[in-house]
Design a protein around this motif. Structure first.
Motif, short mmCIF file in Angstrom:
data_model
loop_
_atom_site.label_atom_id
_atom_site.label_comp_id
_atom_site.label_asym_id
_atom_site.label_seq_id
_atom_site.Cartn_x
_atom_site.Cartn_y
_atom_site.Cartn_z
N UNK A 70 0.86 -1.18 0.00
CA UNK A 70 0.00 0.00 0.00
C UNK A 70 0.89 1.23 0.00
N UNK A 71 0.28 2.38 -0.27
CA UNK A 71 1.06 3.60 -0.29
C UNK A 71 0.26 4.75 0.30
N UNK A 72 0.99 5.66 0.89
CA UNK A 72 0.44 6.89 1.45
C UNK A 72 1.13 8.03 0.72
N UNK A 73 0.49 8.56 -0.29
CA UNK A 73 1.14 9.59 -1.10
C UNK A 73 1.36 10.88 -0.32
N UNK A 74 0.46 11.19 0.60
CA UNK A 74 0.63 12.40 1.40
C UNK A 74 1.85 12.28 2.29
N UNK A 75 2.12 11.07 2.77
CA UNK A 75 3.26 10.83 3.65
C UNK A 75 4.50 10.32 2.96
N UNK A 76 4.44 10.22 1.62
CA UNK A 76 5.59 9.72 0.84
C UNK A 76 6.11 8.39 1.38
N UNK A 77 5.18 7.48 1.67
CA UNK A 77 5.56 6.21 2.26
C UNK A 77 4.85 5.06 1.57
N UNK A 78 5.57 3.97 1.38
CA UNK A 78 4.97 2.74 0.87
C UNK A 78 5.18 1.66 1.92
N UNK A 79 4.21 0.78 2.04
CA UNK A 79 4.23 -0.25 3.08
C UNK A 79 4.15 -1.64 2.45
N UNK A 80 4.65 -2.60 3.20
CA UNK A 80 4.47 -4.00 2.83
C UNK A 80 4.02 -4.73 4.10
N UNK A 81 2.75 -5.08 4.15
CA UNK A 81 2.20 -5.86 5.26
C UNK A 81 2.42 -7.33 4.94
N UNK A 82 3.13 -8.01 5.81
CA UNK A 82 3.46 -9.42 5.58
C UNK A 82 2.81 -10.26 6.67
N UNK A 83 1.90 -11.12 6.27
CA UNK A 83 1.19 -12.00 7.19
C UNK A 83 1.57 -13.46 6.93
N UNK A 84 1.29 -14.29 7.90
CA UNK A 84 1.55 -15.74 7.77
C UNK A 84 2.96 -15.99 7.24
N UNK A 85 3.92 -15.36 7.87
CA UNK A 85 5.30 -15.46 7.39
C UNK A 85 5.83 -16.88 7.50
N UNK A 86 6.68 -17.23 6.54
CA UNK A 86 7.28 -18.55 6.48
C UNK A 86 8.80 -18.40 6.52
N UNK A 87 9.50 -19.46 6.94
CA UNK A 87 10.97 -19.38 6.94
C UNK A 87 11.54 -19.02 5.56
N UNK A 88 10.89 -19.44 4.51
CA UNK A 88 11.39 -19.12 3.16
C UNK A 88 11.19 -17.66 2.78
N UNK A 89 10.52 -16.88 3.63
CA UNK A 89 10.41 -15.44 3.41
C UNK A 89 11.63 -14.70 3.94
N UNK A 90 12.51 -15.41 4.61
CA UNK A 90 13.73 -14.80 5.15
C UNK A 90 14.58 -14.23 4.03
N UNK A 91 14.89 -12.94 4.13
CA UNK A 91 15.65 -12.25 3.08
C UNK A 91 15.88 -10.81 3.50
N UNK A 92 16.73 -10.14 2.75
CA UNK A 92 16.81 -8.68 2.84
C UNK A 92 15.76 -8.12 1.89
N UNK A 93 14.93 -7.25 2.41
CA UNK A 93 13.85 -6.67 1.62
C UNK A 93 14.23 -5.25 1.20
N UNK A 94 14.06 -4.98 -0.08
CA UNK A 94 14.42 -3.70 -0.65
C UNK A 94 13.20 -2.98 -1.20
N UNK A 95 13.16 -1.69 -0.97
CA UNK A 95 12.16 -0.83 -1.58
C UNK A 95 12.76 -0.26 -2.86
#
Length: 122
Positions: A70-95
């Protein structure tokens, strides 16, 4: 020029949730396509999700139904909500950001953040 700063990474257990944030500089944030990518140890950086300036979203099959961008254009911010995380989601996350949605979707955006580590234990 766009500068991106990610935050929100950490160590969680499988099944937990986490929300990443990406604060962007620049006066034209609302016109940029934004994306999240990740890179696990020994693997290439891969596309996770993107959101266009009109709000349309696309997801990698591996995260569809579990992650939400999702994004908040007024706040110049983008989000990534991550649910039901799994071990294979382990990583460095880049915007990432680009004026072109195509470049974001093809892993070639012009601007990258420094990354934030997400570790999911089993």
């Amino acid at each position: 020029q766009v500068q991106l700063v990610e935050s929100g990474g950490g160590l969680v257990q499988a099944g937990d949730s986490l929300r990443l944030s990406c604060a962007a500089s620049g006066r034209t944030f609302s016109s940029y396509a934004m994306g999240w990518f990740r890179q696990a140890p020994g693997k290439e950086r891969e596309f996770v999700a993107t959101i266009w300036w009109i709000g349309k979203t696309l997801y990698a099959d591996s995260v569809k139904g579990r992650f939400a961008i999702s994004r908040d254009n007024a706040g110049n911010t983008v989000y990534l909500q991550m649910n039901s995380l799994k071990p294979e989601d382990t990583a460095v996350y880049f915007c990432a950001a680009d004026e072109s949605m195509v470049r974001v979707r093809t892993n070639t955006p012009a601007y990258w953040g420094q990354g934030t580590q997400v570790t999911v234990s089993s």
